[in-house]
Design a protein around this motif. Structure first.
Motif, PDB file in Angstrom:
ATOM      1  N   TRP A  23      -2.111   9.672  25.532  1.00 61.28           N
ATOM      2  CA  TRP A  23      -2.938   8.863  26.433  1.00 61.28           C
ATOM      3  C   TRP A  23      -4.408   9.259  26.323  1.00 61.28           C
ATOM      4  CZ3 TRP A  23      -5.360  11.170  30.819  1.00 61.28           C
ATOM      5  CH2 TRP A  23      -6.044  10.280  31.640  1.00 61.28           C
ATOM      6  N   ALA A  24      -4.695  10.560  26.274  1.00 64.63           N
ATOM      7  CA  ALA A  24      -6.072  11.034  26.235  1.00 64.63           C
ATOM      8  C   ALA A  24      -6.776  10.625  24.940  1.00 64.63           C
ATOM      9  CB  ALA A  24      -6.109  12.554  26.395  1.00 64.63           C
ATOM     10  N   TYR A  25      -6.090  10.727  23.806  1.00 70.13           N
ATOM     11  CA  TYR A  25      -6.693  10.323  22.534  1.00 70.13           C
ATOM     12  C   TYR A  25      -7.034   8.835  22.544  1.00 70.13           C
ATOM     13  CZ  TYR A  25      -5.928  14.649  19.880  1.00 70.13           C
ATOM     14  OH  TYR A  25      -5.990  15.931  19.411  1.00 70.13           O
ATOM     15  N   ASN A  26      -6.113   8.018  23.044  1.00 72.89           N
ATOM     16  CA  ASN A  26      -6.347   6.579  23.078  1.00 72.89           C
ATOM     17  C   ASN A  26      -7.508   6.240  24.014  1.00 72.89           C
ATOM     18  OD1 ASN A  26      -5.409   3.788  22.398  1.00 72.89           O
ATOM     19  ND2 ASN A  26      -5.054   3.696  24.597  1.00 72.89           N
ATOM     20  N   LEU A  27      -7.552   6.904  25.165  1.00 73.64           N
ATOM     21  CA  LEU A  27      -8.648   6.675  26.113  1.00 73.64           C
ATOM     22  C   LEU A  27      -9.985   7.067  25.480  1.00 73.64           C
ATOM     23  CD1 LEU A  27      -8.577   7.414  29.897  1.00 73.64           C
ATOM     24  CD2 LEU A  27     -10.576   8.046  28.550  1.00 73.64           C
ATOM     25  N   MET A  28     -10.007   8.192  24.779  1.00 81.31           N
ATOM     26  CA  MET A  28     -11.235   8.658  24.146  1.00 81.31           C
ATOM     27  C   MET A  28     -11.721   7.663  23.096  1.00 81.31           C
ATOM     28  SD  MET A  28     -11.822  12.080  21.820  1.00 81.31           S
ATOM     29  CE  MET A  28     -10.782  13.034  22.941  1.00 81.31           C
ATOM     30  N   THR A  32      -5.988  10.810   2.242  1.00 77.82           N
ATOM     31  CA  THR A  32      -6.363   9.444   2.644  1.00 77.82           C
ATOM     32  C   THR A  32      -5.343   8.780   3.560  1.00 77.82           C
ATOM     33  OG1 THR A  32      -5.266   8.427   0.712  1.00 77.82           O
ATOM     34  CG2 THR A  32      -7.567   9.141   0.449  1.00 77.82           C
ATOM     35  N   VAL A  33      -4.260   9.466   3.888  1.00 79.11           N
ATOM     36  CA  VAL A  33      -3.191   8.801   4.626  1.00 79.11           C
ATOM     37  C   VAL A  33      -3.663   8.320   6.004  1.00 79.11           C
ATOM     38  CG1 VAL A  33      -2.305  11.016   5.521  1.00 79.11           C
ATOM     39  CG2 VAL A  33      -0.813   9.003   5.440  1.00 79.11           C
ATOM     40  N   ILE A  34      -4.512   9.096   6.675  1.00 77.12           N
ATOM     41  CA  ILE A  34      -4.964   8.717   8.025  1.00 77.12           C
ATOM     42  C   ILE A  34      -5.789   7.425   8.001  1.00 77.12           C
ATOM     43  CG2 ILE A  34      -6.386   9.391  10.001  1.00 77.12           C
ATOM     44  CD1 ILE A  34      -3.774  10.901   9.922  1.00 77.12           C
ATOM     45  N   PRO A  35      -6.896   7.363   7.231  1.00 80.87           N
ATOM     46  CA  PRO A  35      -7.678   6.117   7.247  1.00 80.87           C
ATOM     47  C   PRO A  35      -6.941   4.918   6.659  1.00 80.87           C
ATOM     48  CG  PRO A  35      -8.545   7.661   5.616  1.00 80.87           C
ATOM     49  CD  PRO A  35      -7.551   8.404   6.425  1.00 80.87           C
ATOM     50  N   GLU A  36      -6.118   5.141   5.626  1.00 82.25           N
ATOM     51  CA  GLU A  36      -5.409   4.012   5.027  1.00 82.25           C
ATOM     52  C   GLU A  36      -4.381   3.433   5.989  1.00 82.25           C
ATOM     53  OE1 GLU A  36      -3.846   4.766   1.163  1.00 82.25           O
ATOM     54  OE2 GLU A  36      -5.770   5.430   0.333  1.00 82.25           O
ATOM     55  N   THR A  53      -2.593   8.271  14.921  1.00 85.76           N
ATOM     56  CA  THR A  53      -3.355   7.256  14.187  1.00 85.76           C
ATOM     57  C   THR A  53      -2.748   5.880  14.389  1.00 85.76           C
ATOM     58  OG1 THR A  53      -4.115   8.813  12.498  1.00 85.76           O
ATOM     59  CG2 THR A  53      -4.046   6.490  11.882  1.00 85.76           C
ATOM     60  N   MET A  54      -1.438   5.794  14.293  1.00 83.13           N
ATOM     61  CA  MET A  54      -0.763   4.512  14.493  1.00 83.13           C
ATOM     62  C   MET A  54      -1.001   3.988  15.908  1.00 83.13           C
ATOM     63  SD  MET A  54       2.847   5.289  12.550  1.00 83.13           S
ATOM     64  CE  MET A  54       2.906   5.562  10.776  1.00 83.13           C
ATOM     65  N   ASN A  55      -0.893   4.881  16.889  1.00 82.05           N
ATOM     66  CA  ASN A  55      -1.060   4.466  18.283  1.00 82.05           C
ATOM     67  C   ASN A  55      -2.478   3.969  18.556  1.00 82.05           C
ATOM     68  OD1 ASN A  55       1.579   5.241  18.920  1.00 82.05           O
ATOM     69  ND2 ASN A  55       0.958   7.338  19.362  1.00 82.05           N
ATOM     70  N   VAL A  56      -3.467   4.721  18.101  1.00 81.99           N
ATOM     71  CA  VAL A  56      -4.869   4.384  18.392  1.00 81.99           C
ATOM     72  C   VAL A  56      -5.321   3.176  17.577  1.00 81.99           C
ATOM     73  CG1 VAL A  56      -7.251   5.198  18.191  1.00 81.99           C
ATOM     74  CG2 VAL A  56      -5.484   6.711  19.119  1.00 81.99           C
ATOM     75  N   ALA A  57      -5.040   3.173  16.266  1.00 78.37           N
ATOM     76  CA  ALA A  57      -5.489   2.074  15.407  1.00 78.37           C
ATOM     77  C   ALA A  57      -4.877   0.749  15.830  1.00 78.37           C
ATOM     78  CB  ALA A  57      -5.133   2.380  13.954  1.00 78.37           C
ATOM     79  N   GLY A  58      -3.620   0.794  16.271  1.00 78.10           N
ATOM     80  CA  GLY A  58      -2.966  -0.436  16.694  1.00 78.10           C
ATOM     81  C   GLY A  58      -3.600  -1.045  17.926  1.00 78.10           C
ATOM     82  N   HIS A  59      -4.183  -0.215  18.795  1.00 81.00           N
ATOM     83  CA  HIS A  59      -4.750  -0.718  20.041  1.00 81.00           C
ATOM     84  C   HIS A  59      -6.231  -1.069  19.942  1.00 81.00           C
ATOM     85  CE1 HIS A  59      -1.026   0.829  21.895  1.00 81.00           C
ATOM     86  NE2 HIS A  59      -1.284  -0.058  22.826  1.00 81.00           N
ATOM     87  N   LEU A  60      -6.966  -0.425  19.033  1.00 79.24           N
ATOM     88  CA  LEU A  60      -8.406  -0.665  18.970  1.00 79.24           C
ATOM     89  C   LEU A  60      -8.744  -2.111  18.603  1.00 79.24           C
ATOM     90  CD1 LEU A  60      -9.933   2.545  17.332  1.00 79.24           C
ATOM     91  CD2 LEU A  60     -10.254   1.715  19.662  1.00 79.24           C
ATOM     92  N   VAL A  88     -12.392   5.294  10.854  1.00 77.66           N
ATOM     93  CA  VAL A  88     -13.347   6.399  10.974  1.00 77.66           C
ATOM     94  C   VAL A  88     -12.982   7.303  12.148  1.00 77.66           C
ATOM     95  CG1 VAL A  88     -15.756   7.000  11.432  1.00 77.66           C
ATOM     96  CG2 VAL A  88     -15.208   5.084   9.907  1.00 77.66           C
ATOM     97  N   ILE A  89     -12.698   6.701  13.298  1.00 74.06           N
ATOM     98  CA  ILE A  89     -12.371   7.484  14.495  1.00 74.06           C
ATOM     99  C   ILE A  89     -11.100   8.299  14.272  1.00 74.06           C
ATOM    100  CG2 ILE A  89     -11.614   7.308  16.900  1.00 74.06           C
ATOM    101  CD1 ILE A  89     -13.525   4.929  17.186  1.00 74.06           C
ATOM    102  N   CYS A  90     -10.076   7.680  13.703  1.00 82.43           N
ATOM    103  CA  CYS A  90      -8.822   8.399  13.465  1.00 82.43           C
ATOM    104  C   CYS A  90      -8.994   9.501  12.435  1.00 82.43           C
ATOM    105  CB  CYS A  90      -7.735   7.412  13.017  1.00 82.43           C
ATOM    106  SG  CYS A  90      -7.193   6.279  14.319  1.00 82.43           S
ATOM    107  N   TRP A  91      -9.830   9.249  11.428  1.00 82.16           N
ATOM    108  CA  TRP A  91     -10.074  10.299  10.426  1.00 82.16           C
ATOM    109  C   TRP A  91     -10.756  11.501  11.076  1.00 82.16           C
ATOM    110  CZ3 TRP A  91     -14.594  12.455   8.253  1.00 82.16           C
ATOM    111  CH2 TRP A  91     -14.364  13.248   7.109  1.00 82.16           C
ATOM    112  N   VAL A  92     -11.717  11.245  11.965  1.00 83.96           N
ATOM    113  CA  VAL A  92     -12.420  12.344  12.645  1.00 83.96           C
ATOM    114  C   VAL A  92     -11.494  13.085  13.585  1.00 83.96           C
ATOM    115  CG1 VAL A  92     -14.254  12.871  14.303  1.00 83.96           C
ATOM    116  CG2 VAL A  92     -14.696  11.239  12.459  1.00 83.96           C
ATOM    117  N   LEU A  93     -10.662  12.339  14.346  1.00 82.29           N
ATOM    118  CA  LEU A  93      -9.815  12.966  15.344  1.00 82.29           C
ATOM    119  C   LEU A  93      -8.580  13.640  14.773  1.00 82.29           C
ATOM    120  CD1 LEU A  93      -9.819  10.297  18.220  1.00 82.29           C
ATOM    121  CD2 LEU A  93     -11.052  12.473  18.165  1.00 82.29           C
TER     122      LEU A  93
END
Length: 418
Positions: free
Chosen positions: A177-182, A313-317, A361-368, A411-416
């Motif tokens: 939850w915190a990662y997605n909120l951030m 590259t798995v995270i950004p891809e 990454t899947m959770n955040v990228a899917g919602h952004l 970019v955000i998922c790669w950084v986090l």
């Protein structure tokens, strides 16, 4: 073609159907699972239906029932109304308030779509009244509601928690939850300042956001808030202390029964307003996912995803792939149930020790990307302003925003997480 490959093709067809059709993909997925499992795989129907997520169904039904009661008896409307009055007409604070209010309400249990349905009409009407850009307001209210979508007691958060437990990542609900909120706070406030937020803050004039007086809660609504507060506290406490036997769905059902017995809310009307289509979609797709695991199709899917990525590259891809698919399909009902089970296979194939990062990454990228007009969040914002040139312009702006989030998400998922 192996049975696993056939099942994987069926899942791909289901995803495509969810993108181009209004058919409930859960029904379609269950029909495919029955045909493939029983008539092609020789499985018993009970084996096919064993993939139906009973615990998840109870959890989603209980939580959405309780918050449907809170909506039916007006509790959520009064909370939102009174919270907005805190801005006291300061125009620049209004979009920020909608972000905070959306995140808080969605996190408290209704989830992102229900909260957007509650706030979007008020937010867009306020934008027109205060001469604020509808695009800026849509960014703030949409990302605010999405920021709370992975709360441990919100519907999508419950779905993600169930799948992460299945893949060996339990007890990460608060972190998820915190990662997605951030992530949503980053893109939301970046959009706020990029599209006129600073000028709004500098405006000296004040606009009365709501002319109506402060609304007071009656006894039934106070009881409703008390039940919700107890649910939130017990849910968080049980996770922190690992209380055996606690089930948030059953706790929510108990709270809903209490409200019904106290005549604090019309349970019949609440049941009618529950998101049965979403619940059926999630559970139906899960049946097909279960068959995919039984037939070896999940291993094929994991190998396919692994073949196009490297450990670096798995995270950004993955972020870009999931963002594109999620822009056209249901994140909670289709995308995450399809992709999260592949995490163990990807980790094994690539030889990385970052299962939580890949799942996050899947959770955040899917919602952004979900503020796109092709998603429910963006569509609700567009539906809340008068049709015509303004709505067409907002559609184009949100479409560009949603597509840009596939790259911003990478970019955000790669950084986090990388």
């Amino acid at each position: 073609m192996s049975l696993g490959a056939v099942t994987l093709v069926a899942l791909a067809v289901a995803v495509v159907v969810s993108c181009v059709s209004r058919l409930n993909v859960g029904l379609f997925a269950m029909a495919l699972a029955w045909i493939i499992g029983v008539f092609m795989g020789g499985l018993r129907l009970a084996e096919v239906l064993s993939g139906f997520p009973v615990d998840l169904f109870i959890t989603l039904s209980g939580v959405t029932l309780l918050f449907a009661q809170a909506h039916v008896n007006g509790t959520l409307d009064i909370v939102a109304h009174n919270a907005m009055r805190l801005c006291r007409g300061r125009v620049g604070l209004v979009p920020i308030m909608y972000f905070v209010l959306g995140a808080a309400l969605a996190s408290a249990g209704p989830g992102n779509i229900a909260t957007t349905g509650l706030l979007a009409p008020m937010a867009m009407a306020t934008a027109l009244k205060t001469r604020t850009s509808p695009f800026l307001m849509a960014i703030m209210v949409g990302n605010g509601c999405n920021a709370g979508s992975l709360s441990p007691i919100a519907p999508t958060g419950l779905i993600v928690s169930d799948y992460m437990t299945r893949i060996g990542l339990p007890n990460f609900e608060l972190q998820t939850w915190a990662y997605n909120l951030m992530a949503h706070a980053i893109v939301g406030f970046a959009g706020y300042f990029a599209f006129g937020g600073y000028k709004l803050l500098m405006r000296a004039d004040r606009v009365e956001v709501e002319a109506e007086p402060r609304k007071r809660l009656d006894g039934h609504q106070i009881l409703t808030l008390a039940v919700i507060a107890v649910l939130i506290v017990t849910a968080i406490t049980s996770q922190l202390l690992d209380v055996p036997g606690f089930n948030i769905g059953m706790a929510a059902i108990a709270g809903a029964v209490l409200l019904a017995l106290a005549r604090a809310a019309d349970d019949g009307q609440a049941i009618k307003t529950m998101p049965w289509g979403t619940i059926l979609m999630v559970c139906g797709v899960t049946v097909l996912i279960g068959l995919l695991q039984k037939t070896g199709g999940m291993e094929i899917f994991s190998n396919l995803l692994s073949s196009i990525a490297t450990p670096a590259t798995v995270i950004p891809e993955l972020s870009v792939i999931i963002g594109i698919v999620s822009a056209y399909s249901s994140t909670s009902g289709v995308v995450l149930p399809a992709f999260l089970p592949t995490v163990p296979g990807i980790v094994e194939n690539l030889g990385v020790d970052n299962a939580l990062g890949i799942a996050s990454t899947m959770n955040v990228a899917g919602h952004l990307v979900d503020v796109s007009p092709l998603s429910t969040i963006g569509a609700l914002c567009i539906a809340s302003i008068p049709s015509g040139e303004m709505s067409r312009k907002l559609f184009n702006q949100l479409l560009a925003w949603g597509m840009s989030m596939t790259l911003a998400g990478a970019v955000i998922c790669w950084v986090l997480f990388a």
